[in-house]
Design a protein around this motif. Structure first.
Motif, PDB file in Angstrom:
ATOM      1  N   TYR A 102       0.826  -1.207   0.000  1.00 49.11           N
ATOM      2  CA  TYR A 102       0.000   0.000   0.000  1.00 49.11           C
ATOM      3  C   TYR A 102       0.861   1.258   0.000  1.00 49.11           C
ATOM      4  CZ  TYR A 102      -3.463   3.470   1.360  1.00 49.11           C
ATOM      5  OH  TYR A 102      -4.254   4.575   1.400  1.00 49.11           O
ATOM      6  N   GLY A 103       1.978   1.215   0.729  1.00 47.68           N
ATOM      7  CA  GLY A 103       2.847   2.373   0.773  1.00 47.68           C
ATOM      8  C   GLY A 103       3.373   2.752  -0.596  1.00 47.68           C
ATOM      9  N   TYR A 104       3.674   1.760  -1.412  1.00 46.30           N
ATOM     10  CA  TYR A 104       4.154   2.028  -2.767  1.00 46.30           C
ATOM     11  C   TYR A 104       3.009   2.504  -3.663  1.00 46.30           C
ATOM     12  CZ  TYR A 104       8.858   0.256  -1.993  1.00 46.30           C
ATOM     13  OH  TYR A 104      10.145   0.111  -1.551  1.00 46.30           O
ATOM     14  N   LYS A 105       1.812   1.981  -3.436  1.00 49.88           N
ATOM     15  CA  LYS A 105       0.671   2.399  -4.255  1.00 49.88           C
ATOM     16  C   LYS A 105       0.359   3.882  -4.057  1.00 49.88           C
ATOM     17  CE  LYS A 105      -1.730  -2.054  -4.597  1.00 49.88           C
ATOM     18  NZ  LYS A 105      -2.951  -2.814  -4.262  1.00 49.88           N
ATOM     19  N   LEU A 106       0.624   4.397  -2.876  1.00 43.03           N
ATOM     20  CA  LEU A 106       0.338   5.796  -2.592  1.00 43.03           C
ATOM     21  C   LEU A 106       1.105   6.738  -3.519  1.00 43.03           C
ATOM     22  CD1 LEU A 106       0.178   6.157   1.293  1.00 43.03           C
ATOM     23  CD2 LEU A 106      -1.643   6.609  -0.339  1.00 43.03           C
ATOM     24  N   TRP A 107       2.244   6.292  -4.036  1.00 42.81           N
ATOM     25  CA  TRP A 107       3.105   7.154  -4.835  1.00 42.81           C
ATOM     26  C   TRP A 107       2.959   6.923  -6.331  1.00 42.81           C
ATOM     27  CZ3 TRP A 107       4.803  11.076  -2.217  1.00 42.81           C
ATOM     28  CH2 TRP A 107       4.932  10.953  -0.837  1.00 42.81           C
ATOM     29  N   ARG A 108       1.947   6.155  -6.724  1.00 40.47           N
ATOM     30  CA  ARG A 108       1.684   5.999  -8.153  1.00 40.47           C
ATOM     31  C   ARG A 108       1.230   7.323  -8.750  1.00 40.47           C
ATOM     32  NH1 ARG A 108      -2.170   1.411 -10.203  1.00 40.47           N
ATOM     33  NH2 ARG A 108      -1.385   2.329 -12.138  1.00 40.47           N
ATOM     34  N   LEU A 109       1.712   7.629  -9.955  1.00 41.67           N
ATOM     35  CA  LEU A 109       1.219   8.824 -10.632  1.00 41.67           C
ATOM     36  C   LEU A 109      -0.126   8.559 -11.282  1.00 41.67           C
ATOM     37  CD1 LEU A 109       4.312  10.444 -12.417  1.00 41.67           C
ATOM     38  CD2 LEU A 109       3.255  11.048 -10.244  1.00 41.67           C
ATOM     39  N   ASN A 110      -0.314   7.348 -11.766  1.00 43.34           N
ATOM     40  CA  ASN A 110      -1.550   6.985 -12.445  1.00 43.34           C
ATOM     41  C   ASN A 110      -2.359   6.051 -11.554  1.00 43.34           C
ATOM     42  OD1 ASN A 110      -3.473   6.711 -14.497  1.00 43.34           O
ATOM     43  ND2 ASN A 110      -2.497   4.840 -15.262  1.00 43.34           N
ATOM     44  N   GLY A 111      -3.176   6.619 -10.697  1.00 46.69           N
ATOM     45  CA  GLY A 111      -3.948   5.787  -9.789  1.00 46.69           C
ATOM     46  C   GLY A 111      -4.942   6.616  -9.004  1.00 46.69           C
ATOM     47  N   GLU A 112      -5.852   5.931  -8.341  1.00 48.89           N
ATOM     48  CA  GLU A 112      -6.858   6.585  -7.513  1.00 48.89           C
ATOM     49  C   GLU A 112      -6.396   6.603  -6.069  1.00 48.89           C
ATOM     50  OE1 GLU A 112     -10.663   4.724  -8.085  1.00 48.89           O
ATOM     51  OE2 GLU A 112     -10.140   4.143 -10.131  1.00 48.89           O
ATOM     52  N   ARG A 113      -6.864   7.615  -5.323  1.00 44.30           N
ATOM     53  CA  ARG A 113      -6.550   7.757  -3.905  1.00 44.30           C
ATOM     54  C   ARG A 113      -5.044   7.692  -3.658  1.00 44.30           C
ATOM     55  NH1 ARG A 113     -11.122   4.723  -4.193  1.00 44.30           N
ATOM     56  NH2 ARG A 113      -9.971   2.770  -4.135  1.00 44.30           N
ATOM     57  N   THR A 114      -4.307   8.450  -4.442  1.00 45.92           N
ATOM     58  CA  THR A 114      -2.858   8.538  -4.294  1.00 45.92           C
ATOM     59  C   THR A 114      -2.459   9.981  -4.006  1.00 45.92           C
ATOM     60  OG1 THR A 114      -2.487   8.956  -6.646  1.00 45.92           O
ATOM     61  CG2 THR A 114      -2.531   6.645  -5.940  1.00 45.92           C
ATOM     62  N   VAL A 115      -1.220  10.165  -3.610  1.00 47.77           N
ATOM     63  CA  VAL A 115      -0.715  11.519  -3.365  1.00 47.77           C
ATOM     64  C   VAL A 115      -0.786  12.346  -4.647  1.00 47.77           C
ATOM     65  CG1 VAL A 115       1.309  12.864  -2.686  1.00 47.77           C
ATOM     66  CG2 VAL A 115       0.794  10.714  -1.508  1.00 47.77           C
ATOM     67  N   ALA A 116      -0.441  11.728  -5.780  1.00 50.09           N
ATOM     68  CA  ALA A 116      -0.458  12.434  -7.060  1.00 50.09           C
ATOM     69  C   ALA A 116      -1.879  12.870  -7.434  1.00 50.09           C
ATOM     70  CB  ALA A 116       0.131  11.552  -8.159  1.00 50.09           C
ATOM     71  N   ALA A 117      -2.852  11.998  -7.214  1.00 55.58           N
ATOM     72  CA  ALA A 117      -4.239  12.332  -7.539  1.00 55.58           C
ATOM     73  C   ALA A 117      -4.719  13.497  -6.680  1.00 55.58           C
ATOM     74  CB  ALA A 117      -5.135  11.119  -7.332  1.00 55.58           C
ATOM     75  N   TRP A 118      -4.329  13.487  -5.415  1.00 55.70           N
ATOM     76  CA  TRP A 118      -4.714  14.587  -4.520  1.00 55.70           C
ATOM     77  C   TRP A 118      -4.089  15.891  -4.983  1.00 55.70           C
ATOM     78  CZ3 TRP A 118      -1.615  17.778  -1.557  1.00 55.70           C
ATOM     79  CH2 TRP A 118      -2.297  18.625  -0.679  1.00 55.70           C
ATOM     80  N   LEU A 119      -2.783  15.860  -5.296  1.00 59.18           N
ATOM     81  CA  LEU A 119      -2.105  17.084  -5.715  1.00 59.18           C
ATOM     82  C   LEU A 119      -2.669  17.604  -7.033  1.00 59.18           C
ATOM     83  CD1 LEU A 119       0.080  19.220  -5.421  1.00 59.18           C
ATOM     84  CD2 LEU A 119       1.693  17.640  -6.520  1.00 59.18           C
ATOM     85  N   SER A 120      -2.941  16.703  -7.967  1.00 57.55           N
ATOM     86  CA  SER A 120      -3.505  17.101  -9.253  1.00 57.55           C
ATOM     87  C   SER A 120      -4.863  17.768  -9.062  1.00 57.55           C
ATOM     88  CB  SER A 120      -3.651  15.882 -10.167  1.00 57.55           C
ATOM     89  OG  SER A 120      -4.220  16.244 -11.400  1.00 57.55           O
ATOM     90  N   SER A 121      -5.689  17.204  -8.188  1.00 53.59           N
ATOM     91  CA  SER A 121      -6.999  17.777  -7.915  1.00 53.59           C
ATOM     92  C   SER A 121      -6.869  19.159  -7.284  1.00 53.59           C
ATOM     93  CB  SER A 121      -7.792  16.852  -6.988  1.00 53.59           C
ATOM     94  OG  SER A 121      -9.039  17.430  -6.641  1.00 53.59           O
ATOM     95  N   MET A 122      -5.933  19.310  -6.343  1.00 59.25           N
ATOM     96  CA  MET A 122      -5.739  20.599  -5.682  1.00 59.25           C
ATOM     97  C   MET A 122      -5.220  21.647  -6.667  1.00 59.25           C
ATOM     98  SD  MET A 122      -6.829  20.219  -2.645  1.00 59.25           S
ATOM     99  CE  MET A 122      -8.017  19.080  -3.412  1.00 59.25           C
ATOM    100  N   LEU A 123      -4.338  21.245  -7.577  1.00 62.82           N
ATOM    101  CA  LEU A 123      -3.832  22.176  -8.587  1.00 62.82           C
ATOM    102  C   LEU A 123      -4.958  22.664  -9.498  1.00 62.82           C
ATOM    103  CD1 LEU A 123      -0.390  20.809  -9.875  1.00 62.82           C
ATOM    104  CD2 LEU A 123      -0.845  23.007  -8.791  1.00 62.82           C
TER     105      LEU A 123
END
Length: 239
Positions: free
Chosen positions: A46-67
């Protein structure tokens, strides 16, 4: 003048901070996929999944949404500033701002992935249309692009040019590279090649949104810095 300088400094800080976050998240995504390429077990952690660029409920998805939300909010602020100055392009900024806020929500709930109304049209694209939302995305982009032509023509050249570049970069990733990754997914493999293609896609999307945010904020600074005579000229050109 002091207030304008403080505003400009704040804008520079926002752009610098968001760019740093984007770069760090993108680098983390590439590092993540590199490790996963050598160890499939890591991809299940799960820790590695959090850092996927192409995925749901990830750090990247959150940052993209905030941007996207931040860009939408900035567009609404610009619309208010232009309305106070009687500049005729302010309704366009409202419309674009609402579009970006909707895209921000979609980035979190991934509504477009469930879009199947144009599945038959997507099939006409062959492997490039494996992801059925692509056909709808092409139509959406075409409509927005055509509708935005009068708006872009009324904007200062620098702002219009920056928005066009930002849009081209974003669409190049969201649709262009997405279609390539769809073809790879359906005809070649779902392994490392596909994963790294999606990294390019997400990188371009991040870059496009950040460039869009920069274009809007720089336009806002130009509005604040304009003299009353220049503002009157801009208002007459945009009306």
């Amino acid at each position: 003048m002091a207030g304008a300088d403080e505003t400009a400094q704040t804008v520079r800080m926002i752009l610098g901070a968001t760019l740093a976050l984007v770069v760090l998240i993108v680098i983390a995504g590439y590092v993540r996929e590199t490790f996963v390429a050598f160890s499939y077990e890591m991809s299940r952690d799960y820790g590695y999944k959090l850092w996927r660029l192409n995925g749901e409920r990830t750090v990247a998805a959150w940052l993209s949404s905030m941007l996207m939300a931040g860009t939408g909010a900035a567009m609404l602020i610009v619309s208010l500033a232009e309305r106070r100055r009687a500049i005729g392009t302010w309704p366009w900024w409202v419309a674009l701002g609402l579009v970006f806020l909707a895209m921000s929500v979609d980035e979190l709930i991934v509504l477009h992935e469930t879009f199947t109304a144009m599945r038959e049209q997507a099939a006409l694209l062959g492997g490039f249309g494996t992801f059925s939302w692509v056909a709808g995305g092409i139509v959406f982009v075409a409509v927005v692009a055509i509708a935005s032509v009068p708006f872009l023509l009324k904007l200062p050249r620098r702002t219009a040019g920056r928005l066009i570049v930002a849009g081209a970069v974003f669409v190049g990733g969201a649709l262009g590279v997405e279609m390539v990754s769809a073809y790879i997914y359906s005809n070649i493999s779902t392994g490392t090649l596909y994963d790294f293609t999606t990294l390019v896609e997400e990188t371009l999307e991040f870059a496009g949104v950040w460039l869009g945010l920069r274009a809007v904020l720089e336009h806002f600074l130009a509005l604040r810095a304009a003299t009353p005579a220049n503002q009157a000229s801009a208002a007459s050109q945009a009306s």
